[in-house]
Design a protein around this motif. Sequence first.
Motif, PDB file in Angstrom:
ATOM      1  N   VAL A  28      61.656  62.607  10.559  1.00 10.64           N
ATOM      2  CA  VAL A  28      61.078  61.693   9.575  1.00 10.64           C
ATOM      3  C   VAL A  28      59.565  61.873   9.572  1.00 10.64           C
ATOM      4  CG1 VAL A  28      60.828  59.292   8.853  1.00 10.64           C
ATOM      5  CG2 VAL A  28      62.955  60.068   9.949  1.00 10.64           C
ATOM      6  N   CYS A  29      59.039  62.205   8.398  1.00 14.66           N
ATOM      7  CA  CYS A  29      57.608  62.442   8.226  1.00 14.66           C
ATOM      8  C   CYS A  29      56.970  61.184   7.656  1.00 14.66           C
ATOM      9  CB  CYS A  29      57.397  63.631   7.295  1.00 14.66           C
ATOM     10  SG  CYS A  29      55.667  64.053   7.021  1.00 14.66           S
ATOM     11  N   LEU A  30      56.122  60.535   8.434  1.00 17.13           N
ATOM     12  CA  LEU A  30      55.451  59.342   7.942  1.00 17.13           C
ATOM     13  C   LEU A  30      54.403  59.718   6.904  1.00 17.13           C
ATOM     14  CD1 LEU A  30      56.857  58.077  10.422  1.00 17.13           C
ATOM     15  CD2 LEU A  30      54.848  56.627  10.673  1.00 17.13           C
ATOM     16  N   PRO A  31      54.233  58.892   5.865  1.00 20.58           N
ATOM     17  CA  PRO A  31      53.246  59.206   4.825  1.00 20.58           C
ATOM     18  C   PRO A  31      51.828  59.115   5.367  1.00 20.58           C
ATOM     19  CG  PRO A  31      54.155  57.007   4.495  1.00 20.58           C
ATOM     20  CD  PRO A  31      54.959  57.633   5.590  1.00 20.58           C
ATOM     21  N   THR A  32      50.974  60.021   4.900  1.00 23.27           N
ATOM     22  CA  THR A  32      49.581  60.025   5.319  1.00 23.27           C
ATOM     23  C   THR A  32      48.825  58.994   4.486  1.00 23.27           C
ATOM     24  OG1 THR A  32      49.811  62.385   5.779  1.00 23.27           O
ATOM     25  CG2 THR A  32      47.596  61.494   5.827  1.00 23.27           C
ATOM     26  N   VAL A  33      48.997  57.750   4.854  1.00 25.78           N
ATOM     27  CA  VAL A  33      48.430  56.617   4.133  1.00 25.78           C
ATOM     28  C   VAL A  33      46.894  56.728   4.111  1.00 25.78           C
ATOM     29  CG1 VAL A  33      48.311  54.103   4.083  1.00 25.78           C
ATOM     30  CG2 VAL A  33      50.384  55.233   4.924  1.00 25.78           C
ATOM     31  N   GLU A  88      61.509  51.605   8.554  1.00 22.96           N
ATOM     32  CA  GLU A  88      62.841  51.122   8.911  1.00 22.96           C
ATOM     33  C   GLU A  88      63.755  51.054   7.690  1.00 22.96           C
ATOM     34  OE1 GLU A  88      63.202  47.433  11.412  1.00 22.96           O
ATOM     35  OE2 GLU A  88      63.893  49.088  12.685  1.00 22.96           O
ATOM     36  N   ALA A  89      63.201  50.682   6.532  1.00 20.22           N
ATOM     37  CA  ALA A  89      64.014  50.615   5.319  1.00 20.22           C
ATOM     38  C   ALA A  89      64.608  51.979   4.980  1.00 20.22           C
ATOM     39  CB  ALA A  89      63.167  50.115   4.145  1.00 20.22           C
ATOM     40  N   VAL A  90      63.809  53.036   5.134  1.00 14.59           N
ATOM     41  CA  VAL A  90      64.268  54.384   4.768  1.00 14.59           C
ATOM     42  C   VAL A  90      65.301  54.890   5.768  1.00 14.59           C
ATOM     43  CG1 VAL A  90      63.540  56.777   4.474  1.00 14.59           C
ATOM     44  CG2 VAL A  90      62.143  54.925   3.531  1.00 14.59           C
ATOM     45  N   VAL A  91      65.022  54.780   7.063  1.00 11.18           N
ATOM     46  CA  VAL A  91      65.974  55.318   8.043  1.00 11.18           C
ATOM     47  C   VAL A  91      67.277  54.517   8.042  1.00 11.18           C
ATOM     48  CG1 VAL A  91      64.185  56.363   9.468  1.00 11.18           C
ATOM     49  CG2 VAL A  91      64.919  54.020   9.955  1.00 11.18           C
ATOM     50  N   ASP A  92      67.187  53.209   7.762  1.00 12.92           N
ATOM     51  CA  ASP A  92      68.411  52.410   7.677  1.00 12.92           C
ATOM     52  C   ASP A  92      69.219  52.787   6.444  1.00 12.92           C
ATOM     53  OD1 ASP A  92      67.791  51.129  10.007  1.00 12.92           O
ATOM     54  OD2 ASP A  92      67.185  49.233   9.085  1.00 12.92           O
ATOM     55  N   ARG A  93      68.542  53.017   5.321  1.00 17.71           N
ATOM     56  CA  ARG A  93      69.263  53.416   4.105  1.00 17.71           C
ATOM     57  C   ARG A  93      69.990  54.741   4.310  1.00 17.71           C
ATOM     58  NH1 ARG A  93      69.613  52.410  -1.430  1.00 17.71           N
ATOM     59  NH2 ARG A  93      69.500  50.258  -0.676  1.00 17.71           N
ATOM     60  N   LEU A  94      69.380  55.641   5.085  1.00 15.32           N
ATOM     61  CA  LEU A  94      70.002  56.940   5.360  1.00 15.32           C
ATOM     62  C   LEU A  94      71.001  56.878   6.520  1.00 15.32           C
ATOM     63  CD1 LEU A  94      66.856  59.224   4.965  1.00 15.32           C
ATOM     64  CD2 LEU A  94      68.878  59.219   3.494  1.00 15.32           C
ATOM     65  N   GLY A  95      71.085  55.736   7.195  1.00 10.88           N
ATOM     66  CA  GLY A  95      72.021  55.599   8.309  1.00 10.88           C
ATOM     67  C   GLY A  95      71.634  56.407   9.533  1.00 10.88           C
ATOM     68  N   LEU A  96      70.329  56.584   9.773  1.00  9.66           N
ATOM     69  CA  LEU A  96      69.867  57.368  10.920  1.00  9.66           C
ATOM     70  C   LEU A  96      69.744  56.465  12.146  1.00  9.66           C
ATOM     71  CD1 LEU A  96      67.037  59.465   9.207  1.00  9.66           C
ATOM     72  CD2 LEU A  96      69.474  60.005   9.408  1.00  9.66           C
ATOM     73  N   GLU A  97      70.600  56.685  13.114  1.00 13.82           N
ATOM     74  CA  GLU A  97      70.537  55.873  14.338  1.00 13.82           C
ATOM     75  C   GLU A  97      69.409  56.336  15.247  1.00 13.82           C
ATOM     76  OE1 GLU A  97      74.291  55.831  16.236  1.00 13.82           O
ATOM     77  OE2 GLU A  97      75.331  54.857  14.562  1.00 13.82           O
ATOM     78  N   ALA A  98      69.155  57.633  15.275  1.00 17.47           N
ATOM     79  CA  ALA A  98      68.087  58.183  16.097  1.00 17.47           C
ATOM     80  C   ALA A  98      67.475  59.376  15.368  1.00 17.47           C
ATOM     81  CB  ALA A  98      68.607  58.599  17.471  1.00 17.47           C
ATOM     82  N   PHE A  99      66.183  59.612  15.585  1.00 19.76           N
ATOM     83  CA  PHE A  99      65.485  60.641  14.814  1.00 19.76           C
ATOM     84  C   PHE A  99      64.176  60.978  15.506  1.00 19.76           C
ATOM     85  CE2 PHE A  99      65.061  56.353  13.178  1.00 19.76           C
ATOM     86  CZ  PHE A  99      63.694  56.110  13.317  1.00 19.76           C
ATOM     87  N   ALA A 100      63.593  62.104  15.105  1.00 20.99           N
ATOM     88  CA  ALA A 100      62.245  62.468  15.534  1.00 20.99           C
ATOM     89  C   ALA A 100      61.260  61.995  14.472  1.00 20.99           C
ATOM     90  CB  ALA A 100      62.136  63.980  15.725  1.00 20.99           C
ATOM     91  N   LEU A 101      60.044  61.685  14.905  1.00 16.27           N
ATOM     92  CA  LEU A 101      58.983  61.232  14.003  1.00 16.27           C
ATOM     93  C   LEU A 101      57.825  62.217  14.051  1.00 16.27           C
ATOM     94  CD1 LEU A 101      58.449  57.377  14.547  1.00 16.27           C
ATOM     95  CD2 LEU A 101      59.245  58.510  12.462  1.00 16.27           C
ATOM     96  N   ILE A 102      57.243  62.516  12.880  1.00 16.15           N
ATOM     97  CA  ILE A 102      56.010  63.289  12.834  1.00 16.15           C
ATOM     98  C   ILE A 102      55.021  62.512  11.980  1.00 16.15           C
ATOM     99  CG2 ILE A 102      56.858  64.722  10.901  1.00 16.15           C
ATOM    100  CD1 ILE A 102      55.127  67.008  12.068  1.00 16.15           C
ATOM    101  N   ALA A 103      53.788  62.376  12.466  1.00 12.18           N
ATOM    102  CA  ALA A 103      52.794  61.562  11.772  1.00 12.18           C
ATOM    103  C   ALA A 103      51.416  62.191  11.937  1.00 12.18           C
ATOM    104  CB  ALA A 103      52.789  60.138  12.317  1.00 12.18           C
TER     105      ALA A 103
END
Length: 345
Positions: A28-33, A88-103
């Motif tokens: 999951v790539c977090l947006p560069t806000v 959390e809204a995005v990973v829950d919608r995709l049903g991802l129980e566990a994932f890697a994060l890049i930010a």
Amino acid sequence: MEPMIRYAPTSDGVSIAYCTLGEGSPLVCLPTVPCCHLQREWEIPEWRRWHERLAEGRLLVRFDSRGTGLSEREAADFSLEAQMRDLEAVVDRLGLEAFALIAAIHAGPTAVAYAAAHPERVRALVLWHTYSQVFHMVGQPRAQTIHMLLERDWELFTETIALAGFGWSDGESAQRFAAMIRAAVTPEVAQAAFAEFAKRDLGALLPDVRAPTLILHRTEMPVIDVAVARELAAAIPDARLALLPGSSIAPWLGEVDGVIAVIDDFLDDARPVPAPADGGVEPLSARELEVLRLIATGLTNQEIAERLVVSVGTVKTHINNIFSKLSVGNRTRAVARGRDLALLD
């Protein structure tokens, strides 16, 4: 082919735009806000290629923060709590129980806070040119000068960010990126975002991060000093620090292959160990055995791909299969298991 945009509702009723690319273990790539816009990012060749490389052998998930890009623009809340609700809204919608994060950059504190709060979900954490306190970035003289333009000349601010911050010498490319920033966010919302960033101090949370963490930093990058990366690596338990050549704050510019290779190797090592298959070890195919032998020589995914004349994504697929069949979670264990089974000399 442009990514298909979908929407996920947050717990406080905000619509978050997201898209996916590729298949496999989720990253999951977090947006560069606040400079994020799914569609406009995809139209910049260098940025698109970066996302395609990250998605080779993986499911890459991207989304726009509230108040920016294609997400709901009226809900411009850049607090850590709001940013974590978007994720959390995005990973829950995709049903991802566990994932890697890049930010990257300003998204880093959100990733750190989420990883500290949800160790059961974050399998690995990759941080690019980020900080625990925004002063580490805006305290630099060049960053202060650029930041002053935000309130005085929005167009000049975006053009300067593109040229000075991202290191493009090509005027056309810089103008394209600056236009993306202006499409992604209004100057008023950008000011609100930076005001919120100034409140953040995640120093106390860093020791609570339990996920394997990789911190990436280019040594000649002028906006955030390399000492900031060293401090992060020292504060997060067992974090790895990779210092890379170059000066661009954008990972998709400069020497990209080396950055991807470091990330690939780290995420391979951070992979969870599969449960052993019933009935013993499933035999490796001839190509999988060849890949395992090349792993044992210390080659990266990119180097293996070049040796076998295949894509990096194909190499990752073979490695996934090897890990599954040998019931291991990283390269070191795969090589050791291969030697135990007399698959390697």
